[in-house]
Write an enzyme that holds these catalytic residues in place. Structure first.
Site, PDB file in Angstrom:
ATOM      1  N   LEU A 132      -9.488  37.400  39.271  1.00 24.65           N
ATOM      2  CA  LEU A 132      -9.883  37.685  40.641  1.00 24.65           C
ATOM      3  C   LEU A 132     -10.982  38.748  40.682  1.00 24.65           C
ATOM      4  O   LEU A 132     -12.036  38.554  41.266  1.00 24.65           O
ATOM      5  CB  LEU A 132      -8.667  38.142  41.459  1.00 24.65           C
ATOM      6  CG  LEU A 132      -8.920  38.561  42.917  1.00 24.65           C
ATOM      7  CD1 LEU A 132      -9.501  37.389  43.718  1.00 24.65           C
ATOM      8  CD2 LEU A 132      -7.630  39.055  43.558  1.00 24.65           C
ATOM      9  N   GLU A 134     -14.074  41.371  39.892  1.00 19.89           N
ATOM     10  CA  GLU A 134     -15.404  41.237  39.328  1.00 19.89           C
ATOM     11  C   GLU A 134     -16.012  42.632  39.164  1.00 19.89           C
ATOM     12  O   GLU A 134     -15.480  43.608  39.706  1.00 19.89           O
ATOM     13  CB  GLU A 134     -16.283  40.364  40.230  1.00 19.89           C
ATOM     14  CG  GLU A 134     -15.773  38.946  40.360  1.00 19.89           C
ATOM     15  CD  GLU A 134     -16.643  38.053  41.228  1.00 19.89           C
ATOM     16  OE1 GLU A 134     -16.281  36.877  41.383  1.00 19.89           O
ATOM     17  OE2 GLU A 134     -17.675  38.530  41.748  1.00 19.89           O
ATOM     18  N   PRO A 135     -17.135  42.760  38.445  1.00 15.00           N
ATOM     19  CA  PRO A 135     -17.723  44.083  38.239  1.00 15.00           C
ATOM     20  C   PRO A 135     -18.000  44.838  39.539  1.00 15.00           C
ATOM     21  O   PRO A 135     -17.845  46.056  39.593  1.00 15.00           O
ATOM     22  CB  PRO A 135     -19.020  43.777  37.473  1.00 15.00           C
ATOM     23  CG  PRO A 135     -18.721  42.515  36.727  1.00 15.00           C
ATOM     24  CD  PRO A 135     -17.834  41.724  37.641  1.00 15.00           C
ATOM     25  N   GLY A 138     -13.682  44.764  43.290  1.00 14.99           N
ATOM     26  CA  GLY A 138     -12.355  45.131  42.822  1.00 14.99           C
ATOM     27  C   GLY A 138     -11.385  45.132  43.974  1.00 14.99           C
ATOM     28  O   GLY A 138     -10.757  44.128  44.301  1.00 14.99           O
ATOM     29  N   TRP A 163     -12.064  43.111  34.171  1.00 17.83           N
ATOM     30  CA  TRP A 163     -10.724  43.710  34.074  1.00 17.83           C
ATOM     31  C   TRP A 163      -9.650  42.640  33.907  1.00 17.83           C
ATOM     32  O   TRP A 163      -8.575  42.725  34.494  1.00 17.83           O
ATOM     33  CB  TRP A 163     -10.425  44.581  35.296  1.00 17.83           C
ATOM     34  CG  TRP A 163     -11.498  45.572  35.594  1.00 17.83           C
ATOM     35  CD1 TRP A 163     -12.333  45.594  36.664  1.00 17.83           C
ATOM     36  CD2 TRP A 163     -11.874  46.693  34.772  1.00 17.83           C
ATOM     37  NE1 TRP A 163     -13.204  46.649  36.585  1.00 17.83           N
ATOM     38  CE2 TRP A 163     -12.946  47.336  35.422  1.00 17.83           C
ATOM     39  CE3 TRP A 163     -11.415  47.204  33.550  1.00 17.83           C
ATOM     40  CZ2 TRP A 163     -13.570  48.460  34.893  1.00 17.83           C
ATOM     41  CZ3 TRP A 163     -12.035  48.324  33.024  1.00 17.83           C
ATOM     42  CH2 TRP A 163     -13.097  48.940  33.694  1.00 17.83           C
ATOM     43  N   GLN A 342       6.343  67.402  29.298  1.00 19.39           N
ATOM     44  CA  GLN A 342       6.660  68.818  29.480  1.00 19.39           C
ATOM     45  C   GLN A 342       8.002  69.181  28.834  1.00 19.39           C
ATOM     46  O   GLN A 342       8.144  70.249  28.228  1.00 19.39           O
ATOM     47  CB  GLN A 342       6.696  69.158  30.973  1.00 19.39           C
ATOM     48  CG  GLN A 342       6.765  70.638  31.283  1.00 19.39           C
ATOM     49  CD  GLN A 342       5.465  71.362  30.945  1.00 19.39           C
ATOM     50  OE1 GLN A 342       4.419  70.737  30.830  1.00 19.39           O
ATOM     51  NE2 GLN A 342       5.537  72.667  30.764  1.00 19.39           N
ATOM     52  N   GLY A 345       7.556  69.781  25.307  1.00 21.39           N
ATOM     53  CA  GLY A 345       6.667  70.888  24.992  1.00 21.39           C
ATOM     54  C   GLY A 345       5.503  70.439  24.127  1.00 21.39           C
ATOM     55  O   GLY A 345       4.892  69.385  24.357  1.00 21.39           O
ATOM     56  N   GLY A 346       5.167  71.232  23.106  1.00 21.92           N
ATOM     57  CA  GLY A 346       4.051  70.895  22.229  1.00 21.92           C
ATOM     58  C   GLY A 346       4.218  69.562  21.548  1.00 21.92           C
ATOM     59  O   GLY A 346       3.250  68.826  21.341  1.00 21.92           O
ATOM     60  N   GLU A 369      -3.359  45.586  40.067  1.00 25.34           N
ATOM     61  CA  GLU A 369      -2.735  44.825  41.170  1.00 25.34           C
ATOM     62  C   GLU A 369      -2.944  45.515  42.518  1.00 25.34           C
ATOM     63  O   GLU A 369      -2.075  45.484  43.392  1.00 25.34           O
ATOM     64  CB  GLU A 369      -1.229  44.614  40.928  1.00 25.34           C
ATOM     65  CG  GLU A 369      -0.889  43.943  39.621  1.00 25.34           C
ATOM     66  CD  GLU A 369      -1.190  42.466  39.612  1.00 25.34           C
ATOM     67  OE1 GLU A 369      -1.548  41.917  40.671  1.00 25.34           O
ATOM     68  OE2 GLU A 369      -1.097  41.868  38.532  1.00 25.34           O
TER      69      GLU A 369
END
Length: 389
Positions: A132, A134-135, A138, A163, A342, A345-346, A369
């Site tokens: 559906l 296109e460039p 959207g 896409w 979160q 953590g790291g 969508e």
């Protein structure tokens, strides 16, 4: 990644549907989840998984059994999508896109067309895509410019679609093209073989997530399609597209809750295992409240998409509820996956744990969508009518 499947208390209508979900969990646990991180990192599309799902009858679940479908209500089908997406979004979303690509022919095709094509589409190992966007078209899909011009008993399609999930690897494409004047009434739907002469795919987009799922532009250079592959009447294409999108938005909502559930499971497992100050970090109130909020968003989203699905199964209007479900569930997935990072953590910011991938994947669900801004427009239009300007 945790080695156990999400344990969700599901409300399923029949013993058959309970057996079906058990089968899906088994396939996800054995064939999908163990390789998800490695294959996503490598950008590998799991075509063999879709072949397995087709063989198991899982690619045509919401369609009639007359042509190879599973005769399952959307209430069940969406929970299957959720389980698949929790294992790997590339697979869950891929099944949703395939179902979207089958929607036009199943709902608007002639009996002859359905008999000729649906068995292979629903259970014959084929994989579909939906064309559906296109460039330059959207959110404003009615302004598409790809054209289909009559040539005797055929149509010649020219233009570019953008896409496209499964672009370049699909066996068939449901294509919306302009056959008449500008606007929605000049659009017609076609079923185009993936190997049609003049159809080529561009190099797949380089995405921040879902790297295993090819997303590419498709170029149509005078692609010849027999009129027998026109779906519905001339000029009916936009109506067909909107009907498919209502159903597709529920698929995205279910996939979003699957991603969120996977993130919560990872965060909870980590919080129970990780110790600080002599206690599991799950003992600390600040973190416990985060987990509680994450779980609440997931349960609320699941209830919302199932309520919309039950309206659809009952033959009642569900467009507003589908937009609400897509909006809420995808926003919830973004919030839950961010919180999961979160909690870790790291470690959550490293590729050694899957929550960073889940967070990157959640983002796209707020876009596909119909963006969540479009969903708000749809909801408001149902509540207050069209804008007067």
């Amino acid at each position: 990644m945790t080695d156990r499947a999400p344990q969700v208390d599901r409300s399923l209508p029949t013993e058959e549907s309970r057996d079906l979900l058990a089968l899906v969990r088994e396939i996800a646990q054995r064939e999908i989840r163990p390789r998800a991180a490695e294959e996503e990192d490598a950008g590998r599309f799991p075509r063999e998984v879709f072949a397995l799902l087709s063989e198991a009858g899982l690619l045509g679940l919401p369609y009639a059994g007359d042509f190879g479908g599973g005769d399952q209500p959307y209430e069940v089908y969406l929970q299957v999508l959720e389980e698949l997406a929790a294992a790997r979004l590339t697979v869950g979303l891929g099944v949703s896109v395939h179902s979207l690509a089958c929607h036009g022919l199943a709902g608007y095709g002639t009996k002859e067309q359905q008999a000729a094509h649906l068995p292979a589409m629903l259970g014959g190992g084929l994989l579909g895509a939906y064309c559906l966007s296109e460039p330059a078209s959207g959110s404003d899909a009615a302004s598409l410019t790809t054209k289909a011009v009559r040539d005797g008993e055929d149509w010649l399609i020219s233009g570019t679609k953008a896409w496209i999930t499964h672009g370049g690897v699909a066996d068939f494409y449901t294509v919306l093209a302009r056959t008449g004047a500008d606007g929605p009434k000049g659009i017609t739907a076609f079923l185009v073989p993936g190997d049609a002469e003049g159809l080529t795919a561009a190099v797949p987009e380089k995405k921040m997530g879902m790297k295993g799922s090819p997303t590419a532009q498709l170029h149509f250079d005078g692609v010849r399609v027999p009129d027998a592959r026109r779906i519905g009447e001339e000029g009916q294409g936009f109506t067909i597209a909107l009907a498919a999108l209502d159903a597709g938005r529920l698929g995205i909502a279910a996939c979003a809750i699957g991603v969120a559930q996977a993130a919560l499971d990872e965060a909870l497992a980590y919080a129970l295992d990780r110790k600080q100050f002599g206690h599991p970090i799950a003992d600390f109130q600040g973190l416990r409240f985060m987990l509680a909020d994450m779980a609440t968003k997931i349960e609320a989203g699941r209830a919302l998409y199932l309520a919309a699905a039950r309206l659809r199964d009952a033959g009642k209007p569900f467009s507003r509820q589908a937009a609400m479900a897509k909006l809420f569930c995808t926003d919830a997935a973004m919030a839950v996956t961010t919180d999961a990072v979160q909690v870790l953590g790291g470690y959550g910011y490293t590729a050694d744990f899957p929550v960073e991938r889940l967070m990157r994947e959640a983002k796209v669900l707020q876009i596909v969508e119909g963006t969540n801004q479009i969903q708000r427009m749809v909801i408001a239009r149902h509540l207050a009518g069209p804008e007067s300007r």
